[in-house]
Each structure stands twice: as C-alpha cells, then as structure tokens.
Design a protein around this motif. Sequence first.
Motif, PDB file in Angstrom:
ATOM      1  N   LEU A 241      -7.244  65.626 -19.495  1.00  0.00           N
ATOM      2  CA  LEU A 241      -6.773  67.002 -19.651  1.00  0.00           C
ATOM      3  C   LEU A 241      -7.927  67.967 -19.877  1.00  0.00           C
ATOM      4  CD1 LEU A 241      -3.600  66.353 -21.833  1.00  0.00           C
ATOM      5  CD2 LEU A 241      -3.677  66.983 -19.413  1.00  0.00           C
ATOM      6  N   ASN A 242      -8.918  67.537 -20.655  1.00  0.00           N
ATOM      7  CA  ASN A 242     -10.083  68.383 -20.899  1.00  0.00           C
ATOM      8  C   ASN A 242     -10.826  68.670 -19.602  1.00  0.00           C
ATOM      9  OD1 ASN A 242     -13.305  68.309 -21.646  1.00  0.00           O
ATOM     10  ND2 ASN A 242     -12.100  69.452 -23.151  1.00  0.00           N
ATOM     11  N   THR A 243     -10.842  67.698 -18.698  1.00  0.00           N
ATOM     12  CA  THR A 243     -11.547  67.866 -17.417  1.00  0.00           C
ATOM     13  C   THR A 243     -10.776  68.756 -16.442  1.00  0.00           C
ATOM     14  OG1 THR A 243     -12.613  65.704 -17.646  1.00  0.00           O
ATOM     15  CG2 THR A 243     -12.498  66.646 -15.426  1.00  0.00           C
ATOM     16  N   ILE A 244      -9.495  68.447 -16.251  1.00  0.00           N
ATOM     17  CA  ILE A 244      -8.744  69.187 -15.234  1.00  0.00           C
ATOM     18  C   ILE A 244      -8.414  70.612 -15.667  1.00  0.00           C
ATOM     19  CG2 ILE A 244      -7.742  67.067 -14.311  1.00  0.00           C
ATOM     20  CD1 ILE A 244      -5.097  67.806 -15.665  1.00  0.00           C
ATOM     21  N   ASN A 245      -8.500  70.894 -16.970  1.00  0.00           N
ATOM     22  CA  ASN A 245      -8.171  72.238 -17.458  1.00  0.00           C
ATOM     23  C   ASN A 245      -9.399  73.070 -17.803  1.00  0.00           C
ATOM     24  OD1 ASN A 245      -5.355  72.124 -17.209  1.00  0.00           O
ATOM     25  ND2 ASN A 245      -5.164  70.996 -19.136  1.00  0.00           N
ATOM     26  N   GLN A 246     -10.564  72.641 -17.352  1.00  0.00           N
ATOM     27  CA  GLN A 246     -11.770  73.421 -17.611  1.00  0.00           C
ATOM     28  C   GLN A 246     -11.672  74.825 -17.011  1.00  0.00           C
ATOM     29  OE1 GLN A 246     -14.752  73.055 -19.384  1.00  0.00           O
ATOM     30  NE2 GLN A 246     -13.562  71.430 -20.362  1.00  0.00           N
ATOM     31  N   HIS A 247     -10.916  74.974 -15.931  1.00  0.00           N
ATOM     32  CA  HIS A 247     -10.777  76.295 -15.305  1.00  0.00           C
ATOM     33  C   HIS A 247     -10.131  77.307 -16.246  1.00  0.00           C
ATOM     34  CE1 HIS A 247      -6.353  76.191 -14.500  1.00  0.00           C
ATOM     35  NE2 HIS A 247      -6.552  74.900 -14.630  1.00  0.00           N
ATOM     36  N   LYS A 248      -9.430  76.815 -17.266  1.00  0.00           N
ATOM     37  CA  LYS A 248      -8.843  77.717 -18.252  1.00  0.00           C
ATOM     38  C   LYS A 248      -9.839  78.083 -19.354  1.00  0.00           C
ATOM     39  CE  LYS A 248      -4.220  75.578 -17.953  1.00  0.00           C
ATOM     40  NZ  LYS A 248      -3.121  75.004 -18.756  1.00  0.00           N
ATOM     41  N   MET A 249     -10.825  77.240 -19.565  1.00  0.00           N
ATOM     42  CA  MET A 249     -11.689  77.356 -20.737  1.00  0.00           C
ATOM     43  C   MET A 249     -13.029  78.024 -20.451  1.00  0.00           C
ATOM     44  SD  MET A 249     -11.055  73.523 -22.262  1.00  0.00           S
ATOM     45  CE  MET A 249      -9.587  72.633 -21.780  1.00  0.00           C
ATOM     46  N   VAL A 250     -13.403  78.104 -19.194  1.00  0.00           N
ATOM     47  CA  VAL A 250     -14.697  78.697 -18.849  1.00  0.00           C
ATOM     48  C   VAL A 250     -14.466  80.043 -18.164  1.00  0.00           C
ATOM     49  CG1 VAL A 250     -15.800  76.457 -18.627  1.00  0.00           C
ATOM     50  CG2 VAL A 250     -14.789  77.523 -16.615  1.00  0.00           C
ATOM     51  N   ALA A 251     -15.514  80.841 -18.107  1.00  0.00           N
ATOM     52  CA  ALA A 251     -15.408  82.171 -17.483  1.00  0.00           C
ATOM     53  C   ALA A 251     -15.046  82.046 -16.005  1.00  0.00           C
ATOM     54  CB  ALA A 251     -16.728  82.912 -17.634  1.00  0.00           C
ATOM     55  N   ILE A 252     -14.327  83.046 -15.511  1.00  0.00           N
ATOM     56  CA  ILE A 252     -13.950  83.058 -14.103  1.00  0.00           C
ATOM     57  C   ILE A 252     -15.208  83.066 -13.244  1.00  0.00           C
ATOM     58  CG2 ILE A 252     -12.786  84.399 -12.297  1.00  0.00           C
ATOM     59  CD1 ILE A 252     -11.030  85.556 -14.546  1.00  0.00           C
ATOM     60  N   PRO A 253     -15.320  82.149 -12.262  1.00  0.00           N
ATOM     61  CA  PRO A 253     -16.526  82.108 -11.428  1.00  0.00           C
ATOM     62  C   PRO A 253     -16.654  83.364 -10.563  1.00  0.00           C
ATOM     63  CG  PRO A 253     -14.849  80.609 -10.581  1.00  0.00           C
ATOM     64  CD  PRO A 253     -14.358  81.100 -11.897  1.00  0.00           C
ATOM     65  N   VAL A 254     -17.840  83.903 -10.531  1.00  0.00           N
ATOM     66  CA  VAL A 254     -18.142  85.091  -9.730  1.00  0.00           C
ATOM     67  C   VAL A 254     -19.133  84.707  -8.643  1.00  0.00           C
ATOM     68  CG1 VAL A 254     -19.173  87.402  -9.757  1.00  0.00           C
ATOM     69  CG2 VAL A 254     -17.727  86.656 -11.661  1.00  0.00           C
ATOM     70  N   CYS A 255     -18.846  85.069  -7.429  1.00  0.00           N
ATOM     71  CA  CYS A 255     -19.770  84.824  -6.319  1.00  0.00           C
ATOM     72  C   CYS A 255     -20.870  85.884  -6.375  1.00  0.00           C
ATOM     73  CB  CYS A 255     -19.037  84.872  -4.987  1.00  0.00           C
ATOM     74  SG  CYS A 255     -20.100  84.634  -3.556  1.00  0.00           S
ATOM     75  N   GLU A 256     -22.005  85.510  -6.921  1.00  0.00           N
ATOM     76  CA  GLU A 256     -23.126  86.443  -7.056  1.00  0.00           C
ATOM     77  C   GLU A 256     -24.007  86.367  -5.811  1.00  0.00           C
ATOM     78  OE1 GLU A 256     -25.186  85.746 -10.686  1.00  0.00           O
ATOM     79  OE2 GLU A 256     -23.445  86.216 -11.945  1.00  0.00           O
ATOM     80  N   LEU A 257     -24.153  87.488  -5.125  1.00  0.00           N
ATOM     81  CA  LEU A 257     -24.912  87.516  -3.893  1.00  0.00           C
ATOM     82  C   LEU A 257     -26.427  87.502  -4.160  1.00  0.00           C
ATOM     83  CD1 LEU A 257     -22.797  90.193  -2.004  1.00  0.00           C
ATOM     84  CD2 LEU A 257     -22.702  87.726  -1.731  1.00  0.00           C
ATOM     85  N   PRO A 258     -27.170  86.750  -3.354  1.00  0.00           N
ATOM     86  CA  PRO A 258     -28.619  86.720  -3.517  1.00  0.00           C
ATOM     87  C   PRO A 258     -29.247  88.090  -3.294  1.00  0.00           C
ATOM     88  CG  PRO A 258     -27.852  84.962  -2.053  1.00  0.00           C
ATOM     89  CD  PRO A 258     -26.710  85.890  -2.273  1.00  0.00           C
ATOM     90  N   LEU A 259     -30.367  88.331  -3.949  1.00  0.00           N
ATOM     91  CA  LEU A 259     -31.080  89.596  -3.753  1.00  0.00           C
ATOM     92  C   LEU A 259     -31.432  89.777  -2.294  1.00  0.00           C
ATOM     93  CD1 LEU A 259     -33.499  89.584  -6.838  1.00  0.00           C
ATOM     94  CD2 LEU A 259     -31.506  91.044  -6.484  1.00  0.00           C
ATOM     95  N   GLY A 260     -31.256  90.990  -1.782  1.00  0.00           N
ATOM     96  CA  GLY A 260     -31.602  91.320  -0.412  1.00  0.00           C
ATOM     97  C   GLY A 260     -30.539  90.992   0.606  1.00  0.00           C
TER      98      GLY A 260
END
Length: 262
Positions: A241-260
């Motif tokens: 449960l700790n593994t499959i529910n990590q999406h609830k416990m960590v910050a929402i992933p943001v697609c950060e674009l590379p510089l340039g």
Amino acid sequence: MNTEKVAEYIINWLKEYATNAKVNGFVVGVSGGIDSALTSTLCAKTGLPTLCVEMPIHQAKSQVSRAEEHIKQLKKQFNNVTEVRTDLTSTFEEFKNIVPKVNNKAKVDLSLANTRARLRMTSLYYLAGIHGLLVAGTGNKVEDFGVGFYTKYGDGGVDLSPIADLMKSEVYELSAYLGVPNSIQEAQPTDGLFGDSRTDEDQIGASYDELEWAMKMQDQGKKVNDFSGREEEVFKIYNRLNTINQHKMVAIPVCELPLGLK
C-alpha cells in the motif's frame, strides 16, 4: 505522549495559522469517526468559528447518530461551534445516473466510493468560501503517510492537517483526554464510503495497531525477510500500500522543460 502539551500545541498551531491566513476559522466534515471528532474538537478549542458539517450519502444510522451526538456535545461546550447538515444522497444518485455505464462492478464500486469523498470535499470548500473558513483535514499519520488510505482530492483535499503527525493510537489517546464521546472511541473505524458494514481493517487487511508497527519497522530499515508469520503478512500489506499510494503522498509531478527548449 504528553497529551496535555500535544493538545495545547495543536490548538495554538491552528489558531496561529488561521490568524496569519486572515481567515475566520475552520470547517470540518464530521462523520461519526474518531479522526473527525478529534479534529473538530481541536478546532473548537481555538475559540475561532468552527463549522461542523454532516454530509451523509446513504450513511449507516449508527454513523449518523455518532456524528450528531458529537456535534451536540461540542455545541454545548463551545459557543463558537455551529453545524450544517448537507445530505448529498440525491446528488450522488444523480451523478450515478449521468455517467457512462461500465460493466466492471469492482472498479465502479471503488470509483463511486471515491466520488462520495470528492462530493464532500466540494461541499466543504463551498461552505469555506462562503464563510471565510479553512478546510481542516482529518487524516492521521498512518493513513496519510503510511498506507495512503484516503481519497485523492476527496478527504485528502484540505487546507491544513492538524492531526497528520499523530498515529491512530495517539488519536485515540488524545480523543480520550479531550472527552470525545465513548460511542465514537469504541466504534470500529470505517470510511463509510461503500454503503455497507465493512471496516477499515476489512479493506486494508490489517489493524491500525499492526500498520503502526509496520510503519515503525520500515522506518528502522527492516525488510520482509526479517519477519515470518503474521508479522511478515502485515509488513507485506503495508509495503504494498505504501508503494502503490505514493502518488498521493508526493508532490504532483511537473514536466519541467530544459533550458533553451522554449
């Protein structure tokens, strides 16, 4: 645990946060369970306006009666406590009628259970917006950061979490100290999201005492092969449960674009 000092600390933390945020007080969904009873009591003891909200959706009578008993007790003790009852049963039924039908009962039942929690979150934020209140979360440490036993953007959608650093056993200890009704202290924990009598332990496969133990063992760096029998079984349940529910416990992933790149 020094219950007196812990209660005092949380109450002061709540009051300071609300004052700094320049809001009037708190709104709490009261279910008849121990976590919401403790949270609403702590909020009430700040002296700030505390709105207790019942939001039944095909709720068991025992859960409703416990919630009503608790709110009645709070209102008798604190003149800053008010209540609202928002029966969401018809809203829930209408939602079921308008969404596409799916031939997978298990998935539908789970999605509808989460829908109940999200309808309640929407209602709490509606009331919070009207009255200038913060939505106080009712999750404890083992639920919020151990097994992720809550609904994302449902009961997990809150402004602040006053009891999220308390284990379930500590929730009971603090509740007893603050005089939460015995009927709530003695009731089997349940999320009440499925419209039947299943308890949290029925759903999870382990008791909160067992989950607390597993959480502590994981913190100590223990592995599954360190245990046998029931301990091994519980540790596997916790880890899964700790593994499959990590999406609830960590910050929402943001697609950060590379510089340039843009």
